[in-house]
Write a protein that holds these residues in place. Structure first.
Motif, short mmCIF file in Angstrom:
data_model
loop_
_atom_site.label_atom_id
_atom_site.label_comp_id
_atom_site.label_asym_id
_atom_site.label_seq_id
_atom_site.Cartn_x
_atom_site.Cartn_y
_atom_site.Cartn_z
N MET A 59 28.43 -67.12 -9.08
CA MET A 59 29.05 -66.41 -7.96
C MET A 59 29.19 -64.94 -8.32
SD MET A 59 29.56 -69.04 -6.02
CE MET A 59 30.71 -68.59 -4.73
N ARG A 60 28.79 -64.06 -7.40
CA ARG A 60 28.79 -62.63 -7.70
C ARG A 60 29.46 -61.83 -6.58
NH1 ARG A 60 22.99 -61.69 -10.88
NH2 ARG A 60 23.47 -63.23 -12.50
N VAL A 61 30.21 -60.84 -7.02
CA VAL A 61 30.87 -59.92 -6.08
C VAL A 61 30.49 -58.50 -6.48
CG1 VAL A 61 33.07 -59.05 -5.22
CG2 VAL A 61 32.81 -61.50 -5.71
N GLN A 62 29.80 -57.82 -5.56
CA GLN A 62 29.36 -56.44 -5.80
C GLN A 62 30.31 -55.49 -5.06
OE1 GLN A 62 25.91 -55.46 -7.22
NE2 GLN A 62 27.09 -53.60 -7.50
N VAL A 63 30.87 -54.53 -5.80
CA VAL A 63 31.82 -53.57 -5.22
C VAL A 63 31.23 -52.17 -5.36
CG1 VAL A 63 34.14 -52.62 -5.33
CG2 VAL A 63 33.77 -55.04 -5.83
N PHE A 64 31.11 -51.47 -4.25
CA PHE A 64 30.66 -50.07 -4.27
C PHE A 64 31.89 -49.18 -4.08
CE2 PHE A 64 27.10 -52.61 -2.77
CZ PHE A 64 26.08 -52.19 -3.60
N ILE A 65 32.02 -48.16 -4.91
CA ILE A 65 33.22 -47.31 -4.91
C ILE A 65 32.83 -45.87 -4.57
CG2 ILE A 65 35.17 -46.49 -6.29
CD1 ILE A 65 34.74 -49.05 -8.01
N PRO A 66 33.37 -45.32 -3.49
CA PRO A 66 34.06 -46.03 -2.41
C PRO A 66 33.02 -46.72 -1.54
CG PRO A 66 33.88 -43.72 -1.87
CD PRO A 66 33.26 -43.87 -3.22
N LEU B 241 38.41 -60.99 -6.98
CA LEU B 241 37.50 -60.44 -7.99
C LEU B 241 37.26 -58.95 -7.76
CD1 LEU B 241 34.90 -63.33 -8.39
CD2 LEU B 241 37.06 -62.97 -9.57
N ALA B 242 37.15 -58.56 -6.48
CA ALA B 242 36.99 -57.13 -6.16
C ALA B 242 38.23 -56.35 -6.59
CB ALA B 242 36.74 -56.96 -4.66
N ALA B 243 39.41 -56.98 -6.44
CA ALA B 243 40.65 -56.32 -6.86
C ALA B 243 40.64 -56.06 -8.36
CB ALA B 243 41.86 -57.18 -6.48
N TYR B 244 40.09 -57.00 -9.14
CA TYR B 244 40.01 -56.79 -10.59
C TYR B 244 39.12 -55.59 -10.92
CZ TYR B 244 38.90 -57.39 -15.51
OH TYR B 244 38.72 -57.16 -16.85
N ILE B 245 37.99 -55.50 -10.24
CA ILE B 245 37.08 -54.37 -10.49
C ILE B 245 37.77 -53.05 -10.15
CG2 ILE B 245 34.94 -53.26 -9.69
CD1 ILE B 245 33.68 -56.02 -9.57
N ASN B 246 38.56 -53.05 -9.09
CA ASN B 246 39.27 -51.82 -8.71
C ASN B 246 40.26 -51.37 -9.78
OD1 ASN B 246 38.04 -51.23 -6.23
ND2 ASN B 246 39.28 -52.75 -5.16
N THR B 247 40.79 -52.32 -10.58
CA THR B 247 41.72 -51.92 -11.65
C THR B 247 41.00 -51.20 -12.78
OG1 THR B 247 41.46 -54.02 -12.87
CG2 THR B 247 43.17 -53.93 -11.16
N LEU B 248 39.68 -51.25 -12.79
CA LEU B 248 38.90 -50.65 -13.88
C LEU B 248 38.38 -49.26 -13.55
CD1 LEU B 248 36.74 -53.81 -14.72
CD2 LEU B 248 38.87 -53.10 -15.81
N THR B 249 38.68 -48.79 -12.34
CA THR B 249 38.11 -47.49 -11.92
C THR B 249 38.71 -46.32 -12.69
OG1 THR B 249 39.72 -47.43 -10.11
CG2 THR B 249 37.51 -48.28 -9.61
N SER C 215 30.11 -48.23 -9.07
CA SER C 215 29.95 -49.61 -8.57
C SER C 215 30.29 -50.60 -9.67
CB SER C 215 28.52 -49.86 -8.07
OG SER C 215 27.61 -49.93 -9.15
N GLY C 216 30.60 -51.80 -9.26
CA GLY C 216 30.92 -52.85 -10.22
C GLY C 216 30.43 -54.20 -9.72
N LEU C 217 30.05 -55.06 -10.67
CA LEU C 217 29.57 -56.40 -10.32
C LEU C 217 30.36 -57.42 -11.16
CD1 LEU C 217 27.47 -58.20 -8.81
CD2 LEU C 217 26.04 -58.03 -10.86
N TYR C 218 30.94 -58.40 -10.48
CA TYR C 218 31.68 -59.47 -11.17
C TYR C 218 30.86 -60.76 -11.04
CZ TYR C 218 35.76 -62.03 -12.90
OH TYR C 218 36.62 -62.78 -13.67
N CYS C 219 30.53 -61.39 -12.18
CA CYS C 219 29.76 -62.64 -12.19
C CYS C 219 30.62 -63.77 -12.74
CB CYS C 219 28.51 -62.50 -13.07
SG CYS C 219 27.48 -61.07 -12.68
N CYS C 220 30.76 -64.84 -11.97
CA CYS C 220 31.62 -65.97 -12.36
C CYS C 220 30.85 -67.27 -12.12
CB CYS C 220 32.90 -65.94 -11.53
SG CYS C 220 34.13 -67.17 -12.02
N TYR C 221 30.71 -68.09 -13.16
CA TYR C 221 29.84 -69.27 -13.07
C TYR C 221 30.56 -70.45 -12.43
CZ TYR C 221 26.37 -72.74 -14.45
OH TYR C 221 25.40 -73.73 -14.44
N ASN C 222 29.88 -71.10 -11.48
CA ASN C 222 30.37 -72.32 -10.83
C ASN C 222 29.62 -73.50 -11.47
OD1 ASN C 222 30.70 -74.56 -9.17
ND2 ASN C 222 30.65 -73.38 -7.28
#
Length: 689
Positions: A103-110, A69-77, A89-96
């Protein structure tokens, strides 16, 4: 290299308001959950203090770990459309949907990557490997559930959703089926299709997704292998295995399996329904009938068992029993898929990827309903879904075979008409009546309750407290549609339609039919079915007016004018009433005026069903695939299935040659070639030649 769709951007009024809105709605989610939310925080390169929140939704991304999921956010930079801002920064939210967690993945760039999950109360929890396995499986099922069928209806429901294919190779298939095997016995927790009242081991969103995947890709061997392993743990799974065998053209194995499984589980309604469906499609309705009756007895509260029985009566041309069975169907309120509820955005940016630019396929995604005549706008049947849609399709199938007038005669034979009701109410208000719904089963034993109503003895006077008539019609006959439309002066609302027969006490002309003419042998027509008759009348009335007007204009060599939106609605109307040629005619008239994915999908479906010209089918496919890419969808299971079947029948070389020979830009053709390449990756039949 697969071309990725462009990235839509929805700008927030207030920073992070989309995330807050998603968190607040977690406790209202019922099934698989909404598409994944991707939220980015951007800041101007020249003004680091100012921040802007943008988001979009996505399906089909590998959600098996925080890293993917972090890799997907990196494609959007990097954004080719916005050189003035950078993503910080980016946040990916995926429902379980198994554990009901987001489920959440927070990515800070860099910087760092943080993964966690939020429960329905908004509390943080630790994201474990087991939770990631559940999340991955849910994400694949959502990709199929939220995929568009090619008509564009699903795409238009939620703005700015990128749709990816979650399974693009045999390796990713193995990963998906392994996860499905490990979590199979928890599948009932995900809910089920709206036609299923109670999710169970073989009727839930997981089994629906698995069967949809196998049907789309033709990977029957993988499906058979999975269900064979699961069947050793629970014989009930035999019904799923039998369905895959039948679709894989292994009918002998399917019949043997069903025979053995039903001996072990004689009252399993899934097995019985599969067997009844198979016999009916083979033209042996006589064999299917008793099986379907047993299925109804096994699961009287399920719509599917009653609908199957009605379908078999239709194939046997026992119209009275078909109507009685349809009347006994338990109907469920339609529950739509979980959809995101987002605050009003500041603005929406919907870019077009260069590869999807085609002058021939210009579509704003919005229909101009002001150009549509009010009569066409008020056709209620267009909005039917779930159990009501399936019941209506059965009713239209009966009408197609016997005609509206004969349908009314049979209706008045088996159901109480208004005049009969009022006369009986005045003369003998307290006499018991045999409930005719059991006639459909002809079972001497009492049948369990269905749809909140006993199927044993009932009092007709139970409706006497109701001031309204049980049937929406009167004993006077509805005017034949052909006569009522010769000089149409104005639209008659469907609610005022009269129905019945000239003489409700007349004897049926066919001596083989059961005698329903005595009042106490008749059934009270359910209100929902009565409403379907009214809606059907309006559909037939509008259809007949359209065809009569067209014939008159052609005889006078005049041009019959309608707007593109009206032609599209008329095409849907004809398709609903099973008039395929007229539907194609209307859809093609619409396409001559503007591009419409719904009309193009209608032409594709009807041409493909009728074995139409391969070049025409390929031409429609290319345009639909391009339109899908324009609206950020690289994956439509229905379009993939159509291409796979074409390759299976004609061979990959021929289909690729036809696609390549089309007079459209190369970058447009390449999008369709990607679907063909997917068939080759899955080693579909015909893909090697």
């Amino acid at each position: 290299m697969v071309t990725a769709p462009a990235v839509p951007e929805i700008f927030e009024e207030e920073l992070s308001s989309a995330i807050e809105a998603r968190s607040e709605t977690l406790n209202t989610l019922r099934e698989l959950g909404p598409p994944d939310l991707v939220h980015l925080i951007k800041q101007p390169i020249r003004d680091p203090k100012k921040q802007v929140g943008v988001y979009h939704h996505v399906t089909g991304i590998d959600a098996s770990s925080s890293a993917s999921l972090a890799a997907y956010i990196n494609t959007l930079t990097f954004s080719p459309h916005d050189k003035q801002h950078k993503v910080v920064s980016g946040l990916y939210c995926c429902y379980n949907a198994f554990s009901r967690l987001d489920m959440r993945v927070q990515v800070f760039i860099p910087g760092t990557v943080e993964s966690y999950c939020i429960d329905e109360r908004g509390d943080k929890r630790v994201a474990t490997d087991d939770l990631w396995l559940e999340t991955y499986l849910c994400s694949v099922l959502r990709a199929y559930s939220y995929a568009d069928d090619g008509s564009g209806d699903t795409i238009k429901k939620i703005v700015g959703v990128r749709r990816f294919n979650p399974i693009t190779s045999t390796e990713s298939e193995h990963k998906f089926l392994d996860a499905a095997e490990r979590l199979f016995f928890n599948g009932w927790q995900l809910g089920s299709d709206p036609e299923i009242q109670v999710p169970n081991l073989v009727s839930n969103h997981l089994t629906t997704g698995l069967l949809h995947y196998i049907h789309t890709t033709g990977r029957y061997a993988s499906g058979i292998n999975l269900f064979e392993k699961l069947r050793t743990k629970d014989p009930e799974i035999s019904s799923l295995l039998a369905r895959v065998y039948i679709e894989a053209d292994e009918e002998v194995k399917a019949v043997q399996l069903l025979h053995e499984a039903i001996q072990e589980l004689p009252m399993d309604y899934s097995l019985l329904d599969c067997q009844a469906d198979f016999c009916n499609k083979k033209g042996r309705g006589d064999l299917a009938l008793e099986i379907a009756k047993r299925s109804v007895v096994s699961a009287p509260s399920e719509f599917g068992t009653w609908a199957r029985l009605a379908e078999i009566y239709v194939s046997l041309e026992q119209w009275d029993l078909a109507l009685l069975t349809l009347n006994s169907c338990p109907m469920f309120t339609y529950q739509d898929k979980d959809a995101p509820r987002m605050p009003e955005p500041q603005r929406v940016f919907l870019p077009i990827m260069p590869e999807a630019v085609c002058d021939e396929i210009i579509d704003t995604g919005v229909d101009d309903m002001e150009l549509v005549h009010p009569t066409l706008r008020k056709l209620h049947a267009a909005g039917f879904k779930g159990t009501f849609l399936k019941a209506y399709m059965l009713l239209t199938e009966i009408t197609k075979k016997i005609g509206w007038d004969q349908l009314l005669r049979i209706r008045s034979q088996v159901f109480v008409m208004e005049e009969e009701y009022r006369n009986e109410k005045q003369t003998a208000p307290h006499q018991p009546s045999r409930n005719a719904s059991v006639t459909a089963l002809r079972s001497p034993s009492p049948t369990p309750k269905t749809n909140g109503e006993a199927l044993g003895e009932v009092e007709v006077t139970s409706a006497s407290d109701d001031e309204d008539a049980p049937n929406g019609g009167s004993s006077s006959s509805a005017p034949p549609v052909q006569e009522s439309i010769e000089k149409p002066s104005h639209t008659v609302a469907s609610e005022v339609v009269k129905a019945g027969s000239d003489d409700p006490h007349s004897t049926p002309s066919d001596p083989s039919q059961p005698n329903y003419t005595h009042f106490h042998n008749k059934r009270l027509c359910e209100r929902w079915l009565d409403n379907l008759f009214m809606v059907l009348y309006e559909d037939l009335r509008v259809y007949t007016i359209w065809r009569t007007e067209m014939a008159q204009y052609r005889s006078q060599q005049l041009l019959y004018k309608k707007s593109a939106e009206e032609w599209e609605i008329l095409g849907e109307l004809a398709e609903r009433l099973h008039h395929e040629e007229e539907a194609v005619d209307a859809y093609e008239n619409c396409l001559q005026m503007k591009f419409s994915p719904k009309a193009m999908r209608g032409v594709l479906k009807l041409e493909d069903t009728a074995g139409g010209n391969v070049r025409d089918v390929c031409g429609a496919l290319i345009r639909l695939v391009t339109w899908q890419y324009r609206w950020y969808s690289e994956f439509s299971p229905n379009l993939l299935f159509t291409i796979r079947k074409l390759i299976e029948e004609e061979g990959a070389v021929k289909i690729r040659s036809i696609i390549q020979g089309t007079s459209l830009p190369q970058h447009v053709l390449d999008l369709t070639h990607q679907y063909a390449a997917l068939c080759a990756a899955f080693r579909s039949n015909g893909s090697d030649g």
